[in-house]
Motif scaffolding. Structure first.
Motif, PDB file in Angstrom:
ATOM      1  N   THR A   1       5.055 -25.622  -1.725  1.00 29.14           N
ATOM      2  CA  THR A   1       3.779 -25.048  -2.134  1.00 29.14           C
ATOM      3  C   THR A   1       3.917 -23.535  -2.130  1.00 29.14           C
TER       4      THR A   1
ATOM      5  N   TYR B   1       1.932 -20.084  -2.342  1.00 27.55           N
ATOM      6  CA  TYR B   1       0.620 -19.443  -2.209  1.00 27.55           C
ATOM      7  C   TYR B   1       0.695 -18.156  -3.020  1.00 27.55           C
TER       8      TYR B   1
ATOM      9  N   LYS C   1      -0.927 -22.782  -5.111  1.00 26.73           N
ATOM     10  CA  LYS C   1      -2.274 -22.501  -4.597  1.00 26.73           C
ATOM     11  C   LYS C   1      -2.556 -21.080  -5.060  1.00 26.73           C
TER      12      LYS C   1
END
Length: 193
Positions: free
Chosen positions: A5, A7, A31
């Motif tokens: 993931t 960010y 994200k």
């Protein structure tokens, strides 16, 4: 492979990591957040953790903050954070004192001091997680040789620290400066702040 993931904060260095992940052909989730009043929104900081700086990336159970086996990565993270975060934020306060022309220097310094305070809060919390006296255990690493000066400089010049105390950080500095290697280096060079 663990889920990755990224960010990603708009208008930040995050594009570097997205590009690298694409170049490596790795699957990853993003994200994404736009800036809110020139800052990362709180929800993104909360999800990513760490210093609240971006890019940040989760690779399975490992969080990567500063743009690499986990001890080696932890050392590299602190090596980079010492200059790219802690000293950068501390120097902003110092330069405000030295170079601000007009206006209320104390008020400007108070506003700029938010970042060094957050950095030291983060360091305080991370030292609480360490299984030793130093950043990544019970022996000195390159992380400590980099971070000790940045933090000592911030305290010596009161860069975002006025009237505040961080017990674990202050103990950490004492541990660093009590090592025979630090004492020898200080004696040989005459280093003083």
């Amino acid at each position: 492979m663990p889920q990755i993931t990224l960010y990603f904060l708009q208008a930040s260095r995050s594009i570097r990591i997205a590009w690298l992940l694409e170049e490596l052909g790795l699957n990853y989730e993003v994200k994404f957040a736009n800036r809110d009043n020139q800052k990362a929104p709180q929800w993104l900081k909360d999800e990513a953790g760490g210093l609240g700086k971006f890019p940040a990336m989760r690779d399975g159970d490992v969080m990567l903050y500063e743009s690499g086996d986990s001890k080696r990565y932890a050392v590299l993270q602190w090596v980079h954070a010492a200059e790219a975060t802690f000293m950068l934020h501390g120097l902003a306060v110092l330069y405000c004192r030295w170079f601000q022309v007009g206006g209320d220097v104390a008020k400007s310094e108070e506003k700029i001091s938010v970042n060094p305070e957050k950095d030291l809060d983060y360091l305080e919390a991370e030292l609480g997680k360490s299984n030793g006296k130093f950043l990544v255990g019970d022996t000195v690493t390159a992380a400590d040789t980099m971070m000790e000066f940045s933090v000592d400089f911030m305290f010596a010049r009161e860069l975002g620290t006025k009237g505040k105390h961080w017990k674990k950080v202050e103990a950490y500095l004492k541990h660093c400066q009590a090592t025979e290697s630090w004492k020898k280096a200080q004696k040989k060079t005459g280093h003083q702040l």
